[in-house]
Design a protein around this motif. Structure first.
Motif, mmCIF file in Angstrom:
data_model
loop_
_atom_site.group_PDB
_atom_site.id
_atom_site.type_symbol
_atom_site.label_atom_id
_atom_site.label_comp_id
_atom_site.label_asym_id
_atom_site.label_seq_id
_atom_site.Cartn_x
_atom_site.Cartn_y
_atom_site.Cartn_z
ATOM 1 N N MET A 1 0.830 -1.208 0.000
ATOM 2 C CA MET A 1 0.000 0.000 0.000
ATOM 3 C C MET A 1 0.863 1.257 0.000
ATOM 4 O O MET A 1 0.557 2.249 -0.656
ATOM 5 N N LYS A 2 2.019 1.199 0.753
ATOM 6 C CA LYS A 2 2.910 2.358 0.797
ATOM 7 C C LYS A 2 3.489 2.650 -0.583
ATOM 8 O O LYS A 2 3.650 3.807 -0.965
ATOM 9 N N ASN A 3 3.835 1.578 -1.330
ATOM 10 C CA ASN A 3 4.368 1.774 -2.675
ATOM 11 C C ASN A 3 3.323 2.406 -3.586
ATOM 12 O O ASN A 3 3.628 3.278 -4.393
ATOM 13 N N LYS A 4 2.063 1.982 -3.446
ATOM 14 C CA LYS A 4 0.992 2.559 -4.254
ATOM 15 C C LYS A 4 0.802 4.031 -3.915
ATOM 16 O O LYS A 4 0.562 4.856 -4.810
ATOM 17 N N THR A 5 0.893 4.366 -2.637
ATOM 18 C CA THR A 5 0.744 5.760 -2.224
ATOM 19 C C THR A 5 1.867 6.617 -2.787
ATOM 20 O O THR A 5 1.634 7.728 -3.277
ATOM 21 N N PHE A 6 3.097 6.105 -2.742
ATOM 22 C CA PHE A 6 4.244 6.853 -3.274
ATOM 23 C C PHE A 6 4.088 7.082 -4.776
ATOM 24 O O PHE A 6 4.305 8.190 -5.283
ATOM 25 N N LEU A 7 3.703 6.035 -5.508
ATOM 26 C CA LEU A 7 3.505 6.166 -6.957
ATOM 27 C C LEU A 7 2.360 7.133 -7.269
ATOM 28 O O LEU A 7 2.436 7.914 -8.212
ATOM 29 N N ALA A 8 1.300 7.078 -6.453
ATOM 30 C CA ALA A 8 0.181 8.000 -6.646
ATOM 31 C C ALA A 8 0.622 9.438 -6.423
ATOM 32 O O ALA A 8 0.233 10.349 -7.169
ATOM 33 N N ASN A 9 1.447 9.667 -5.400
ATOM 34 C CA ASN A 9 1.958 11.016 -5.136
ATOM 35 C C ASN A 9 2.820 11.520 -6.289
ATOM 36 O O ASN A 9 2.722 12.685 -6.695
ATOM 37 N N CYS A 10 3.665 10.634 -6.823
ATOM 38 C CA CYS A 10 4.493 11.012 -7.972
ATOM 39 C C CYS A 10 3.613 11.349 -9.183
ATOM 40 O O CYS A 10 3.898 12.301 -9.927
ATOM 41 N N ALA A 11 2.540 10.597 -9.359
ATOM 42 C CA ALA A 11 1.621 10.855 -10.471
ATOM 43 C C ALA A 11 0.947 12.212 -10.319
ATOM 44 O O ALA A 11 0.751 12.936 -11.303
ATOM 45 N N LEU A 12 0.608 12.590 -9.080
ATOM 46 C CA LEU A 12 -0.026 13.887 -8.844
ATOM 47 C C LEU A 12 0.952 15.033 -9.096
ATOM 48 O O LEU A 12 0.561 16.105 -9.555
ATOM 49 N N VAL A 13 2.232 14.820 -8.796
ATOM 50 C CA VAL A 13 3.245 15.828 -9.121
ATOM 51 C C VAL A 13 3.355 15.984 -10.639
ATOM 52 O O VAL A 13 3.515 17.095 -11.150
ATOM 53 N N LEU A 14 3.252 14.864 -11.369
ATOM 54 C CA LEU A 14 3.251 14.933 -12.830
ATOM 55 C C LEU A 14 2.069 15.766 -13.322
ATOM 56 O O LEU A 14 2.207 16.567 -14.257
ATOM 57 N N CYS A 15 0.907 15.606 -12.685
ATOM 58 C CA CYS A 15 -0.250 16.439 -13.025
ATOM 59 C C CYS A 15 0.081 17.917 -12.827
ATOM 60 O O CYS A 15 -0.274 18.763 -13.658
ATOM 61 N N ALA A 16 0.756 18.222 -11.722
ATOM 62 C CA ALA A 16 1.124 19.613 -11.432
ATOM 63 C C ALA A 16 2.061 20.165 -12.504
ATOM 64 O O ALA A 16 1.959 21.336 -12.890
ATOM 65 N N VAL A 17 2.982 19.325 -12.993
ATOM 66 C CA VAL A 17 3.895 19.748 -14.066
ATOM 67 C C VAL A 17 3.092 20.121 -15.318
ATOM 68 O O VAL A 17 3.298 21.181 -15.921
ATOM 69 N N ILE A 18 2.173 19.245 -15.710
ATOM 70 C CA ILE A 18 1.379 19.489 -16.921
ATOM 71 C C ILE A 18 0.501 20.717 -16.743
ATOM 72 O O ILE A 18 0.396 21.567 -17.640
ATOM 73 N N TRP A 19 -0.156 20.861 -15.575
ATOM 74 C CA TRP A 19 -1.022 22.015 -15.345
ATOM 75 C C TRP A 19 -0.221 23.310 -15.295
ATOM 76 O O TRP A 19 -0.689 24.361 -15.716
ATOM 77 N N GLY A 20 1.008 23.232 -14.757
ATOM 78 C CA GLY A 20 1.858 24.419 -14.752
ATOM 79 C C GLY A 20 2.194 24.871 -16.158
ATOM 80 O O GLY A 20 2.130 26.064 -16.483
ATOM 81 N N MET A 21 2.539 23.912 -17.019
ATOM 82 C CA MET A 21 2.810 24.233 -18.415
ATOM 83 C C MET A 21 1.535 24.669 -19.137
ATOM 84 O O MET A 21 1.567 25.507 -20.039
ATOM 85 N N ASN A 22 0.413 24.102 -18.706
ATOM 86 C CA ASN A 22 -0.853 24.431 -19.342
ATOM 87 C C ASN A 22 -1.189 25.912 -19.195
ATOM 88 O O ASN A 22 -1.822 26.498 -20.074
ATOM 89 N N PHE A 23 -0.779 26.515 -18.085
ATOM 90 C CA PHE A 23 -1.052 27.938 -17.872
ATOM 91 C C PHE A 23 -0.440 28.775 -18.991
ATOM 92 O O PHE A 23 -1.031 29.761 -19.439
ATOM 93 N N ILE A 24 0.737 28.364 -19.470
ATOM 94 C CA ILE A 24 1.410 29.088 -20.550
ATOM 95 C C ILE A 24 0.599 28.987 -21.837
ATOM 96 O O ILE A 24 0.364 29.987 -22.537
ATOM 97 N N PHE A 25 0.132 27.774 -22.148
ATOM 98 C CA PHE A 25 -0.658 27.584 -23.367
ATOM 99 C C PHE A 25 -2.023 28.255 -23.245
ATOM 100 O O PHE A 25 -2.562 28.770 -24.235
ATOM 101 N N GLN A 26 -2.579 28.257 -22.046
ATOM 102 C CA GLN A 26 -3.854 28.934 -21.839
ATOM 103 C C GLN A 26 -3.702 30.432 -22.062
ATOM 104 O O GLN A 26 -4.593 31.085 -22.612
ATOM 105 N N LYS A 27 -2.567 30.972 -21.645
ATOM 106 C CA LYS A 27 -2.294 32.391 -21.851
ATOM 107 C C LYS A 27 -2.220 32.710 -23.340
ATOM 108 O O LYS A 27 -2.711 33.741 -23.804
ATOM 109 N N GLN A 28 -1.614 31.797 -24.102
ATOM 110 C CA GLN A 28 -1.526 31.999 -25.550
ATOM 111 C C GLN A 28 -2.908 31.886 -26.205
ATOM 112 O O GLN A 28 -3.249 32.676 -27.098
#
Length: 310
Positions: A1-28
């Protein structure tokens, strides 16, 4: 379960990366499309990006396989539709309020106010679902707010009507995160997201139909930003989010996803050739330290049973 939680947290950080970049494209995209038109097209593209996976998994019955061994109640019928509609309204309300506020409000200050949902989520979680948040997460939230302030606010802090609209959006986004945490174990993720995205896109499209205009030239100019925001910023990230929140508490998920402010700033430096001050880099550093801090291994307090007299 701990491994699943760690992988889930990493996946959510990946979401943050994409959403951060998305702000730039949204601005355009905002240079060519109205706010409601952009939201509508973005979520319809999100639906289209999910349909191949939706039909493939439906055909292979992979959704049932993913749930094998999990003894949870599955929601169907009216309960499923009410859950999807509730999530849609929360998501749509947040998106609309942000667009209203951003019409006049300073973008960096708006980013700081919007990220306040990281503190709202544990409070609402306690009030609505009686779930307590650990001291570690509260410390992480405090660190993140300090980092966000250094990153986003440089000329003092004051609030006006437009800022209030953005502040109201944080309540919607906090509710959206909590609703997904509540619903995700009980619904089939892909059908749930398809319904939510269709509702969000349709609501925005109806408003755009009466308040905004769209030309072929503007649509052509915004194709690339729309594809990024729709396919990656909606289809991919929301799929990751709803599965990841099965293994990550809502308060931690909100904290990790708030890192989009950092990746937006870094993306601005790399793509738009913007510059950050020393103060802003320090803010980014504190935010990144927060990611590592909340995932450090820690021991749960051991409850000692009272010794009974012989």
């Amino acid at each position: 379960m701990k491994n699943k939680t760690f992988l889930a947290n990493c996946a959510l950080v990946l979401c943050a990366v994409i959403w951060g970049m998305n702000f730039i494209f949204q601005k355009q995209a905002s240079q060519h499309l109205g706010a409601f038109t952009f939201i509508s097209l973005r979520y319809y593209l999100g639906v289209l990006s999910l349909l191949p996976l939706f039909f493939y998994m439906r055909r292979r019955k992979a959704l049932a396989a993913l749930e094998a061994g999990e003894e949870v109640e599955r929601w169907h019928g009216s309960r499923f539709w009410l859950a999807a509609l509730g999530a849609s309204l929360a998501n749509w309300g947040g998106a609309v309020l942000v667009q209203i506020g951003l019409h006049v409000a300073d973008a960096t200050k708006a980013g700081f106010i919007e990220s306040a949902y990281i503190a709202l989520v544990p409070v609402l979680d306690l009030l609505l679902f009686r779930k307590k948040t650990s001291r570690r997460v509260w410390i992480g939230i405090a660190m993140a707010i300090v980092g966000l302030y250094l990153l986003c606010i440089s000329d003092g802090f004051s609030l006006d009507v437009n800022d209030a609209a953005i502040m109201a959006s944080t309540l919607c986004f906090a509710l959206h995160i909590l609703l997904w945490s509540r619903f995700s174990p009980h619904v089939d993720a892909l059908p749930f997201m398809v319904v939510e995205f269709l509702c969000t896109g349709t609501l925005s499209g109806l408003v755009a139909l009466f308040t905004e205009s769209l030309t072929l030239a503007d649509l052509t100019a915004a194709v690339a930003p729309l594809l990024f925001a729709g396919v990656l910023g909606v289809g991919v990230t929301y799929t990751i989010q709803i599965y990841a929140q099965r293994f990550t508490p809502a308060s931690v998920a909100a904290l990790l996803m708030s890192m989009e402010a950092v990746f937006s700033a870094v993306g601005g430096v790399i793509i738009l050739r913007e510059t950050l001050s020393v103060r802003e880099w320090v803010g980014c550093g504190i935010m990144l330290l927060t990611i590592f801090y909340v995932q450090l291994p820690h021991r749960e307090p051991v409850r000692r049973e009272p010794v009974k007299a012989a």
